[in-house]
Design a protein around this motif. Structure first.
Motif, mmCIF file in Angstrom:
data_model
loop_
_atom_site.group_PDB
_atom_site.id
_atom_site.type_symbol
_atom_site.label_atom_id
_atom_site.label_comp_id
_atom_site.label_asym_id
_atom_site.label_seq_id
_atom_site.Cartn_x
_atom_site.Cartn_y
_atom_site.Cartn_z
ATOM 1 N N THR A 25 -25.263 -30.287 -28.291
ATOM 2 C CA THR A 25 -26.034 -29.556 -27.283
ATOM 3 C C THR A 25 -26.655 -30.542 -26.293
ATOM 4 N N GLU A 26 -27.164 -31.657 -26.840
ATOM 5 C CA GLU A 26 -27.799 -32.654 -25.998
ATOM 6 C C GLU A 26 -26.766 -33.362 -25.107
ATOM 7 N N LEU A 27 -25.530 -33.454 -25.598
ATOM 8 C CA LEU A 27 -24.483 -34.141 -24.833
ATOM 9 C C LEU A 27 -23.777 -33.187 -23.859
ATOM 10 N N ASP A 28 -24.292 -31.969 -23.748
ATOM 11 C CA ASP A 28 -23.684 -30.961 -22.873
ATOM 12 C C ASP A 28 -22.211 -30.726 -23.190
ATOM 13 N N MET A 29 -21.908 -30.666 -24.464
ATOM 14 C CA MET A 29 -20.510 -30.485 -24.854
ATOM 15 C C MET A 29 -20.180 -29.040 -25.219
ATOM 16 N N VAL A 30 -21.193 -28.173 -25.199
ATOM 17 C CA VAL A 30 -20.941 -26.780 -25.605
ATOM 18 C C VAL A 30 -20.798 -25.879 -24.387
ATOM 19 N N ARG A 31 -19.795 -25.042 -24.396
ATOM 20 C CA ARG A 31 -19.543 -24.133 -23.274
ATOM 21 C C ARG A 31 -19.285 -22.715 -23.783
ATOM 22 N N ASP A 32 -19.455 -21.769 -22.872
ATOM 23 C CA ASP A 32 -18.971 -20.396 -23.057
ATOM 24 C C ASP A 32 -19.381 -19.745 -24.376
ATOM 25 N N ILE A 33 -20.654 -19.809 -24.688
ATOM 26 C CA ILE A 33 -21.080 -19.121 -25.920
ATOM 27 C C ILE A 33 -21.106 -17.612 -25.676
#
Ligand SMILES: Nc1ncnc2c1ncn2[C@@H]1O[C@H](COP(=O)(O)OP(=O)(O)OP(=O)(O)O)[C@@H](O)[C@H]1O
Ligand SMILES: [Mg+2]
Length: 357
Positions: A25-33
């Motif tokens: 989450t901190e690395l901005d690696m999560v998308r399109d939840i």
């Protein structure tokens, strides 16, 4: 009832990128939840295509969602960062510096332990790998740097064959059992010898060191090349806070060469921590370490017995401290790690590096 978005994000914050060691989450690696009927679908964007860590993410996401109320399942897909996203990540990891700036990024309290000797084949690489594991067992976060550009045997001893990941100009060390490893051998084809000399070599080492992202580590153990050549001098300049452990064999003969390594340490301003005698036993005897320590006026940190199992485990890629922690030689190496740890405050460290928190 659908699970709350906050609960989902909190769960995902426990998913750690195994190489970068930070929450996705901190690395901005999560998308399109998205959530439908209790099933969470999401995408994790990887730094490179074909990243070998998909399994790890899959398992971590499963574990993370296990305890979130109302989550009945998940659907995880992967995609790859765009060049812009990678650039943003690199800047973030550099602590805000957008450009590469020739700063070696080690945490300010990270110790650098250089394992050196005056001649080849005395067990530097074996000790480096095993000391790294010993420090890890003592609860430290450990990096290992294989700086022996002519020999580079550490990847083999540790059984790490995965290549580092390059994120733009930043090199992310592969991780195994919590050890981060960087070896110049990763960047060479096969076993061809390295022919760099002098300034070119210095420049290559500098670039190599400044581009490596070590992250949060407590100790960096460095396998030094044998002798007092260009590489050692360069490393001394690039890692001025390094503390040196000199390895010697038990015979009298080995001392002159080891004392050369010691004078190199002094020339390059690295602090001499002490001497380790390796391969002690009936075949080579004992005493060389003691004599050298006395000559250098530093402590004898320990003696590691000559042990066929130590060699076999090195060949097998599972060092003895990991495989047989109860063996005499493993315990001797752990005791050396403890002795090094205890000598933290003794003496002064010359010149400090520019630091990034
Ligand atoms: N205490 C020991 N008992 C038995 N074998 C050992 C011991 N220490 C090292 N060896 C073996 O001796 C050989 C040389 O060790 P190693 O490669 O660690 O030395 P080195 O100083 O790094 O050598 P080089 O100068 O070639 O890099 C290896 O086969 C290793 O497994
Ligand atoms: Mg070696």
């Amino acid at each position: 009832m659908e699970p709350s978005r906050d609960a989902i994000l909190a769960a995902l914050a426990t998913v750690i990128d195994p190489e970068l060691r930070r929450p996705v989450t901190e690395l901005d690696m999560v998308r399109d939840i998205e959530v439908a009927d209790g099933v969470v679908s999401l995408t994790i964007v990887l730094t490179i295509a074909g990243c070998p860590l998909r399994d790890s993410f899959e398992k971590q996401v499963e574990a993370a969602f296990a305890d979130v109320p109302d989550v009945r399942g998940f659907s995880l897909s992967f995609s790859v960062m765009t060049p812009e996203e990678r650039q943003a990540l690199t800047t973030k990891l550099r602590g805000g510096a957008a450009e590469r700036d020739n700063v070696i990024r080690l945490p300010s309290d990270c110790r650098v332990i250089a394992v050196a000797s005056g001649k080849g084949g005395v067990g530097k690489s074996s000790l480096t790998a095993n000391l790294g594991i010993a420090f890890s067992q003592l609860g430290k976060r450990v990096g290992i740097l294989d700086a022996d550009i002519y020999g580079h045997s550490i990847p083999h001893i540790l059984g790490i064959h995965q290549k580092p990941v390059a994120v733009d100009e930043m090199i992310v060390p592969p991780v195994k059992d919590d050890l981060k490893l960087m070896s110049i051998g990763f960047f060479l084809d096969g076993n061809e010898p390295v022919m760099w000399r002098g300034p070119m070599l210095h420049r290559a080492l500098e670039q190599f060191l400044t581009d490596v992202h070590w992250g949060e580590i407590d100790v960096l153990v460095v396998d030094m090349p044998p002798g007092t050549g260009d590489v050692s001098i360069s490393l001394g300049q690039l890692l001025p806070r390094a503390e040196v452990v000199v390895v010697t064999t038990p015979q009298k003969l080995a001392q002159d060469v080891a004392s050369r390594a010691a004078s190199m340490a002094r020339k390059t301003n690295m602090r001499l921590l002490g001497v380790v005698e390796n391969m002690t036993g009936e075949i080579f005897g004992a005493g060389g370490g003691e004599a050298l320590a006395a000559q250098l006026d530093v402590p004898l940190l320990g003696q590691v017995p000559l042990d066929a199992l130590l060699r076999e485990q090195g060949d097998a890629g599972v060092p003895i401290v990991a495989a047989y922690p109860d063996s005499e030689s493993a315990q001797a190496i752990v005791a050396i790690a403890e002795a090094i740890d205890a000598r933290r405050e003794a003496g002064s460290i010359v010149k400090s590096l520019p630091l990034v928190g």
